[in-house]
Structures are given as structure tokens and as C-alpha cells.
Enzyme design. Structure first.
Site, PDB file in Angstrom:
ATOM      1  N   LYS A  71     -82.094   0.492 -66.613  1.00  0.00           N
ATOM      2  CA  LYS A  71     -82.417  -0.010 -65.269  1.00  0.00           C
ATOM      3  C   LYS A  71     -83.505  -1.093 -65.253  1.00  0.00           C
ATOM      4  CE  LYS A  71     -81.155   4.030 -62.495  1.00  0.00           C
ATOM      5  NZ  LYS A  71     -81.566   4.970 -61.455  1.00  0.00           N
ATOM      6  N   ASP A 107     -80.735   2.920 -54.808  1.00  0.00           N
ATOM      7  CA  ASP A 107     -81.241   4.304 -54.734  1.00  0.00           C
ATOM      8  C   ASP A 107     -82.069   4.538 -53.458  1.00  0.00           C
ATOM      9  OD1 ASP A 107     -80.135   5.375 -57.027  1.00  0.00           O
ATOM     10  OD2 ASP A 107     -81.847   4.859 -58.285  1.00  0.00           O
ATOM     11  N   GLY A 132     -94.015  12.804 -56.576  1.00  0.00           N
ATOM     12  CA  GLY A 132     -93.393  12.121 -57.710  1.00  0.00           C
ATOM     13  C   GLY A 132     -93.686  10.633 -57.693  1.00  0.00           C
ATOM     14  N   GLY A 134     -91.830   8.637 -60.376  1.00  0.00           N
ATOM     15  CA  GLY A 134     -90.891   8.125 -61.375  1.00  0.00           C
ATOM     16  C   GLY A 134     -89.925   7.133 -60.741  1.00  0.00           C
TER      17      GLY A 134
HETATM   18  P1  NDP Z   1     -88.354  10.199 -63.806  1.00  0.00           P
HETATM   19  O1  NDP Z   1     -88.354  10.858 -65.136  1.00  0.00           O
HETATM   20  O2  NDP Z   1     -88.538   8.723 -63.723  1.00  0.00           O
HETATM   21  O3  NDP Z   1     -89.512  10.879 -62.888  1.00  0.00           O
HETATM   22  C1  NDP Z   1     -89.656  12.266 -62.810  1.00  0.00           C
HETATM   23  C2  NDP Z   1     -90.749  12.609 -61.803  1.00  0.00           C
HETATM   24  O4  NDP Z   1     -90.827  14.030 -61.679  1.00  0.00           O
HETATM   25  C3  NDP Z   1     -92.137  12.138 -62.218  1.00  0.00           C
HETATM   26  O5  NDP Z   1     -92.903  11.834 -61.094  1.00  0.00           O
HETATM   27  C4  NDP Z   1     -92.686  13.383 -62.927  1.00  0.00           C
HETATM   28  O6  NDP Z   1     -94.088  13.429 -62.937  1.00  0.00           O
HETATM   29  C5  NDP Z   1     -92.147  14.460 -62.016  1.00  0.00           C
HETATM   30  N1  NDP Z   1     -92.063  15.767 -62.657  1.00  0.00           N
HETATM   31  C6  NDP Z   1     -91.114  16.204 -63.526  1.00  0.00           C
HETATM   32  N2  NDP Z   1     -91.358  17.473 -63.891  1.00  0.00           N
HETATM   33  C7  NDP Z   1     -92.499  17.859 -63.236  1.00  0.00           C
HETATM   34  C8  NDP Z   1     -93.256  19.048 -63.198  1.00  0.00           C
HETATM   35  N3  NDP Z   1     -92.908  20.134 -63.898  1.00  0.00           N
HETATM   36  N4  NDP Z   1     -94.359  19.093 -62.406  1.00  0.00           N
HETATM   37  C9  NDP Z   1     -94.729  18.000 -61.680  1.00  0.00           C
HETATM   38  N5  NDP Z   1     -94.052  16.835 -61.686  1.00  0.00           N
HETATM   39  C10 NDP Z   1     -92.950  16.761 -62.461  1.00  0.00           C
HETATM   40  O7  NDP Z   1     -86.999  10.654 -63.128  1.00  0.00           O
HETATM   41  P2  NDP Z   1     -86.264   9.962 -61.871  1.00  0.00           P
HETATM   42  O8  NDP Z   1     -87.280   9.541 -60.894  1.00  0.00           O
HETATM   43  O9  NDP Z   1     -85.277   8.987 -62.364  1.00  0.00           O
HETATM   44  O10 NDP Z   1     -85.451  11.220 -61.313  1.00  0.00           O
HETATM   45  C11 NDP Z   1     -86.117  12.236 -60.598  1.00  0.00           C
HETATM   46  C12 NDP Z   1     -85.079  13.104 -59.940  1.00  0.00           C
HETATM   47  O11 NDP Z   1     -84.408  12.326 -58.962  1.00  0.00           O
HETATM   48  C13 NDP Z   1     -83.995  13.639 -60.882  1.00  0.00           C
HETATM   49  O12 NDP Z   1     -83.843  15.016 -60.634  1.00  0.00           O
HETATM   50  C14 NDP Z   1     -82.741  12.905 -60.460  1.00  0.00           C
HETATM   51  O13 NDP Z   1     -81.607  13.721 -60.556  1.00  0.00           O
HETATM   52  C15 NDP Z   1     -83.032  12.598 -59.009  1.00  0.00           C
HETATM   53  N6  NDP Z   1     -82.340  11.401 -58.530  1.00  0.00           N
HETATM   54  C16 NDP Z   1     -81.529  11.562 -57.458  1.00  0.00           C
HETATM   55  C17 NDP Z   1     -80.855  10.488 -56.943  1.00  0.00           C
HETATM   56  C18 NDP Z   1     -79.949  10.700 -55.794  1.00  0.00           C
HETATM   57  O14 NDP Z   1     -79.210   9.775 -55.459  1.00  0.00           O
HETATM   58  N7  NDP Z   1     -79.979  11.850 -55.153  1.00  0.00           N
HETATM   59  C19 NDP Z   1     -80.976   9.127 -57.505  1.00  0.00           C
HETATM   60  C20 NDP Z   1     -81.914   9.052 -58.610  1.00  0.00           C
HETATM   61  C21 NDP Z   1     -82.547  10.173 -59.104  1.00  0.00           C
HETATM   62  P3  NDP Z   1     -94.932  12.704 -64.109  1.00  0.00           P
HETATM   63  O15 NDP Z   1     -95.061  11.263 -63.720  1.00  0.00           O
HETATM   64  O16 NDP Z   1     -96.222  13.437 -64.098  1.00  0.00           O
HETATM   65  O17 NDP Z   1     -94.146  12.915 -65.391  1.00  0.00           O
END
Ligand code: NDP
Length: 285
Positions: A71, A107, A132, A134
Site C-alpha cells: 500500500k 478504506d 489505533g 495503524g
Molecule cells: P496495523 O497493523 O497497521 O495496525 C494495527 C493497530 O492495532 C495498531 O494501532 C496497533 O497498535 C493496534 N493493536 C494491535 N494489537 C493491539 C493490542 N493487543 N493492544 C493495543 N493495540 C493493539 O493494521 P491495520 O490498521 O491495517 O488493520 C487493523 C484492523 O483493521 C485489522 O483487524 C483489519 O482487519 C481491519 N481493517 C478493516 C477494514 C474494513 O474495511 N473493515 C479495512 C482495513 C483494515 P500499535 O501501533 O501499538 O502496534
């Protein structure tokens, strides 16, 4: 003569990509409208993206979706990038206009459409807590800010990512944003209108997990949204419902981000309910 498919190829590049569900949704849309289009799920390794983009041009494909790990990298190979996608620094949809490849990010737009159409509200002048920072959170945060949100509180486990997103929103949009450290349980400020879980907490198979917030600080009337598409009814959303909040699941966002791409490519409104039904079936729902 049978029309051939070569003018109407789209698809997704990713690695690993085999489990990507988008093909099911897109093909259902093409079938429903009788469009002679084909969506291909294509495994492209990180180091092969440039060649894959050349291939896309050579095959005269109409566009492509990008998923992990492409991406961000794909921006290098595009002729133009939409303003919001450039702000996020990520592209999930490429469309071809003549010989030009144009990058978009659907998205956050999918999330906004779900908020408007399913949630019956807009972000304008709202106070929003975003869990979040990410990829999904960046897309949602930027689109909420561009759509007139008043204030965004970014709550993230890793401060550097949270701060970066807050700075991006403060620097490049009219909305204000702040990073707040995630002390568990996080208590929602009393003026919160919309709460969004944009972390991966609760995603299948870890379906009992829920973000560490003080659930008693969710008030009736709040809109509570989850990006997790599978399962659609997460523990997070059930807890919010129990406290009288209106909830929006991640399946809506997933369908709308796809239907927005569908329209960008074909020029035709996507058949949303058929595409959603196909996706639900693929998830076994
Ligand atoms: P990333 O890996 O880029 O980001 C993950 C995020 O979750 C970060 O902020 C991370 O925090 C946080 N996180 C993960 N585990 C924990 C935890 N145990 N405690 C606290 N914070 C946590 O992933 P994406 O942003 O790409 O995806 C995130 C979710 O969004 C996925 O589940 C994906 O399926 C969903 N998604 C849904 C879409 C839709 O159309 N519905 C489209 C795109 C994604 P840290 O920065 O501290 O690691």
C-alpha cells in the site's frame, strides 16, 4: 462473437493474498450487473511490485487493489495520487485513466459512507475517539478530519505512531487532534460523540478480545464503530450496545470501500446488498 475479458481486468496484488475476500464481493457485483469484468487475486512478492505494475499496464488492466505489503510502496510507481491518499501515504486502489495510473484510498471513504448511510450521521463538528494508529486508523482519521470533524483523540498503544497521526491531522487538515496514551482502562471523555475501534483487537480467531476501555464511560446516544469485519458483532460492539450506543460493524466499511472502488473502475453504481451477501457467505455468516 464472445467479448473477451482483456479490456476489463482488475484484481488485487498482495502477499500473502490467498485469503483475500475481495474477489468474492467484486465477482458477485459483476455477475449481478451482467458486466463482462474479471477480478484476479494475484500473489505479488514485495520485491516484485514494480514488475507487477508494468504487467498491469502491459495487460491493459483497468485497475488494481493493493494489500499488504504494497500500500505504501506503490506510490512510487503511479502517475497521480488523490490528495487524501497522499496525506495518508497509502493507496489501496489504482485506477487507469488512458495511460495514467491514479492512486486512491477507499478504506476511510468506506468508513465514512457507513457512518453516513448506516449510522445516519456525519463527522462534522463531532468529538471523536479513535483507538489505533495503524493503516486503517490513518485512513479513517484523515477522512474524518477532511469531512469536518472537530476534534480527534488518538489513543494508541505505541506513542510514536499515535503522535505521528495526530501531527498529520493537525498539520494538514482543519481538524484538531491529540495523542492520548492508552492507560488501560481508557476512560472516554464526557464529550465523546463517536468512538472507533481501528485496532486489530477482536479479529477472528481472537474473538473474545476487546479493547481496554472503561465500558461504563460509553453513554447512550454515542456512535460506536468497529473496523473488525470478522466477526461483525464483536464483543466491543456488544458491550457498547448494552450501554445504549448505536453501533456500526466493520463489514459495512469493508463492503463500501469495495463498492467505491467498483464505481471508480466501472463507472456504474455497485449492487451493495448482493456484494454484502456474497461477502457474508464467504465469511460463513
Ligand atoms: P496495523 O497493523 O497497521 O495496525 C494495527 C493497530 O492495532 C495498531 O494501532 C496497533 O497498535 C493496534 N493493536 C494491535 N494489537 C493491539 C493490542 N493487543 N493492544 C493495543 N493495540 C493493539 O493494521 P491495520 O490498521 O491495517 O488493520 C487493523 C484492523 O483493521 C485489522 O483487524 C483489519 O482487519 C481491519 N481493517 C478493516 C477494514 C474494513 O474495511 N473493515 C479495512 C482495513 C483494515 P500499535 O501501533 O501499538 O502496534
Amino acid at each position: 462473437m464472445e467479448a473477451n475479458y482483456l479490456d476489463n481486468l482488475v484484481g488485487v496484488f498482495g502477499s500473502p493474498v490467498a485469503e483475500n475476500p475481495t474477489v468474492v464481493m467484486m465477482e458477485a457485483g459483476f455477475r449481478e450487473l451482467g458486466l463482462n469484468w474479471k477480478y484476479l487475486t494475484i500473489e505479488v512478492k514485495k520485491e516484485d511490485l514494480e514488475d507487477a505494475i508494468r504487467g498491469l499496464k502491459a495487460f491493459n488492466m483497468r485497475g488494481i487493489n493493493l494489500t499488504i505489503p504494497h500500500k505504501i510502496e506503490v506510490l512510487k510507481y503511479l502517475d497521480e495520487v488523490a490528495d487524501d491518499a497522499r496525506l495518508m501515504g497509502a493507496v489501496n486502489t489504482v485506477r487507469r485513466e488512458g495511460s495514467k495510473l491514479i492512486g486512491e484510498n477507499t478504506d476511510g471513504k468506506g468508513f465514512l459512507r457507513s457512518l453516513r448511510e448506516d449510522g445516519g450521521t456525519t463527522p462534522a463538528e463531532k468529538n471523536i475517539v479513535l483507538l489505533g494508529a495503524g493503516g486503517a486508523a490513518r485512513a479513517i482519521g484523515v477522512e474524518l478530519a477532511l469531512a469536518g470533524a472537530q476534534h480527534l483523540r488518538i489513543v494508541n498503544r505505541t506513542p510514536a505512531r499515535g503522535n505521528e497521526l495526530a501531527e498529520l491531522i493537525n498539520g494538514k487538515t482543519d481538524a484538531s487532534a491529540e495523542y492520548i496514551a492508552w492507560d488501560v482502562p481508557f476512560v472516554l471523555p464526557g464529550d465523546t460523540d463517536i468512538l472507533v475501534n481501528a485496532t486489530s483487537i477482536g479479529l477472528f480467531p481472537d474473538i473474545k478480545a476487546k479493547p481496554g476501555i472503561d465500558y461504563s464511560s460509553i453513554r447512550p446516544g454515542m456512535i460506536v464503530c468497529d473496523v473488525i469485519p470478522n466477526p461483525p458483532r464483536t464483543v466491543f460492539l456488544k458491550e457498547a450496545e448494552n450501554r445504549g450506543a448505536k453501533t456500526l460493524d466493520g463489514l459495512g466499511m469493508l463492503v463500501y470501500q469495495g463498492t467505491i472502488g467498483f464505481k471508480m473502475w466501472t463507472g456504474v453504481d455497485a449492487p451493495v446488498s448482493e456484494m454484502k451477501a456474497a461477502l457474508k457467505q464467504a465469511f460463513g455468516l
